[in-house]
Design a protein around this motif. Structure first.
Motif, short mmCIF file in Angstrom:
data_model
loop_
_atom_site.label_atom_id
_atom_site.label_comp_id
_atom_site.label_asym_id
_atom_site.label_seq_id
_atom_site.Cartn_x
_atom_site.Cartn_y
_atom_site.Cartn_z
N THR A 140 0.76 -1.32 0.20
CA THR A 140 -0.24 -0.16 -0.23
C THR A 140 0.48 1.04 0.07
O THR A 140 0.01 2.06 -0.26
CB THR A 140 -0.64 0.18 1.66
OG1 THR A 140 0.04 0.17 2.16
CG2 THR A 140 -1.62 -1.42 1.68
N GLY A 141 2.29 0.98 -0.29
CA GLY A 141 2.99 2.34 -0.01
C GLY A 141 3.61 3.22 1.73
O GLY A 141 3.47 4.55 1.67
N GLU A 142 2.51 2.38 2.28
CA GLU A 142 3.17 2.96 3.54
C GLU A 142 4.14 3.59 4.28
O GLU A 142 4.89 2.59 4.25
CB GLU A 142 1.38 1.80 4.17
CG GLU A 142 2.52 2.36 6.38
CD GLU A 142 1.76 1.51 6.97
OE1 GLU A 142 1.68 0.17 6.94
OE2 GLU A 142 1.25 1.89 8.85
N GLU A 148 -1.41 12.06 -0.12
CA GLU A 148 -2.15 10.94 -1.43
C GLU A 148 -0.13 10.61 -2.04
O GLU A 148 0.33 10.93 -1.52
CB GLU A 148 -2.51 11.85 -2.19
CG GLU A 148 -1.86 13.48 -2.81
CD GLU A 148 -2.63 13.93 -3.80
OE1 GLU A 148 -3.47 13.69 -4.37
OE2 GLU A 148 -1.62 15.15 -4.40
N THR A 149 -0.32 10.25 -2.84
CA THR A 149 0.22 9.28 -3.35
C THR A 149 0.58 10.06 -4.41
O THR A 149 -0.17 10.75 -5.25
CB THR A 149 0.43 7.75 -3.82
OG1 THR A 149 -0.80 7.84 -4.58
CG2 THR A 149 0.29 7.72 -2.49
N TYR A 150 2.15 10.23 -4.83
CA TYR A 150 2.27 10.63 -6.02
C TYR A 150 2.41 10.57 -7.09
O TYR A 150 3.06 8.90 -7.18
CB TYR A 150 3.99 11.44 -5.43
CG TYR A 150 4.51 12.36 -6.91
CD1 TYR A 150 6.26 11.75 -7.34
CD2 TYR A 150 4.30 13.14 -7.46
CE1 TYR A 150 6.83 12.15 -8.40
CE2 TYR A 150 4.71 13.46 -8.28
CZ TYR A 150 6.26 12.87 -8.88
OH TYR A 150 6.73 13.75 -9.84
N LYS A 166 6.81 8.56 -2.92
CA LYS A 166 6.59 9.64 -3.13
C LYS A 166 5.19 9.89 -2.19
O LYS A 166 3.82 9.57 -2.67
CB LYS A 166 6.56 10.24 -3.45
CG LYS A 166 7.29 11.86 -2.91
CD LYS A 166 7.25 12.61 -4.31
CE LYS A 166 7.25 14.19 -3.96
NZ LYS A 166 7.74 15.37 -5.31
N LEU A 167 4.62 10.28 -0.84
CA LEU A 167 3.45 10.75 -0.06
C LEU A 167 3.60 12.68 -0.49
O LEU A 167 4.65 12.54 0.46
CB LEU A 167 3.53 9.89 0.63
CG LEU A 167 2.70 8.41 1.38
CD1 LEU A 167 2.53 8.49 2.19
CD2 LEU A 167 2.17 8.28 0.33
#
Lengths: 117, 112
Positions: A103-105, B91-93, B99-100
């Motif tokens: 999930t990219g956490e 949000e995700t880039y 990258k958030l």
């Protein structure tokens, strides 16, 4: 797992001195991020690495700032020379790369509070 | 460019519901996140929502996503004093990697 480990937790230094902040990411994570938090600017992304390679350093404020990731388990953020306006909390975060079920956490460390007098 | 906006402060009475709102700009964000920061600590993931969902419920937390308006909200039911913290929307880039982009954070104060 111990989580993301940052050191030092607090540093007070005088203007002009070199500051080195350290980060140990979570084992197995392949992305590492350095953020800076201040009251005025909130949370700013300074630089991030993927597989130890710097991907985007456009957030690094000046040439006085540099970051390295010599291996998968260690990264440093260096400020030389430091200035009072560098006073902030610096966070390191790590994660698995987004995709493939991840999930990219981001997992954040406790932060390094820097005060430059 | 990417931008995430939130209101800065919210004050609620203990036991009431809290609603924290956020707007974002990148319509291709895969995930949207809510992080919580307690005093002197780092940010911790509270919950997230996949971009193809409209709602996600997790115990006292309800996340609503309106993709048309690029609006995200976090509702905390039965707010307790332990919920006092700063809440960040992220949000995700779309440019790849994870990258958030974080909002400025909403400081939630819960009073008796």
């Amino acid at each position: 797992d111990a989580g993301v480990i940052q050191s030092p937790r607090h540093e007070v230094t005088e203007m002009g001195q070199e500051v080195t902040l350290r980060c140990k990411p979570i084992s197995g994570h392949n992305s590492l991020f350095w953020y800076r938090q201040t009251m005025m600017r909130g949370l700013e992304l300074l630089i991030y690495f993927n597989n130890n390679v710097p991907i985007d350093d456009s957030g690094m404020p000046e040439d006085r700032f540099s970051a390295k990731m010599p291996n998968a388990s260690f990264s440093t953020l260096k400020i030389q020379p430091s200035e009072p306006r560098d006073s902030a909390v610096y966070f390191c975060a790590s994660s698995f790369r987004l995709g493939g079920g991840n999930t990219g956490e981001l997992f954040f460390g406790e932060g390094s509070r820097l005060t430059v007098l | 460019g990417e931008d995430v906006e939130q209101s800065l402060f919210l004050s609620v009475r203990e036991g009431d519901s809290s609603v924290i709102n956020c707007t974002y700009t990148d319509s291709s964000s895969t995930y949207l996140y809510w992080y919580k920061q307690e005093p002197g600590a780092g940010l911790q993931l509270l919950t997230y929502i996949f971009s193809n969902m409209d709602m996600k419920q997790d115990q006292r937390l309800t996340v609503l996503l309106n993709k048309k308006d690029k609006h995200l909200s976090l509702r905390i039911a039965d707010t307790q004093t332990g919920d006092s913290a700063i809440y960040f929307c992220a949000e995700t880039y779309s440019g790849g990697y994870n990258k958030l982009i974080f909002g400025a954070g909403t400081r939630l104060a819960v009073h008796p």
